[in-house]
Design an enzyme around this catalytic site. Sequence first.
Site, PDB file in Angstrom:
ATOM      1  CB  CYS A 106      -0.896  -0.055   1.234  1.00 30.85           C
ATOM      2  SG  CYS A 106      -1.721   1.478   1.654  1.00 30.85           S
ATOM      3  CB  CYS A 153       0.384   1.610   4.105  1.00 26.93           C
ATOM      4  SG  CYS A 153      -1.343   1.106   4.025  1.00 26.93           S
TER       5      CYS A 153
END
Length: 103
Positions: free
Chosen positions: A30, A33
């Site tokens: 991600c 993230c």
Amino acid sequence: MAIVINDNNFDEEVLKSNLPVLVDFYAEWCGPCKMMGPVVEAIANEVEGLAKVGKIDVDESRVIASKYNVMSVPTFMIFKNGSLEETVVGAVSKDVLKNKLVM
């Protein structure tokens, strides 16, 4: 430093904690993230002794991610006294997360 939380230690580290806990549900793949990683670490360093900060890889800890209905990452959850107090989905500023954690 943020602690690693998983299906095996979630209850002990989060639900039984005497301190408020910020949990970062993330995934290695991600992009947002990865962008939030340094932010989470900075918060962990700033609130040491006042709160705990932990990270859960949703691909490795599917039981907890499913239990708390994590549908997208990053998702941040704040637990106080063993209860989920607030959920924030997506990348946000350090101040937003830190203020929700220590207020």
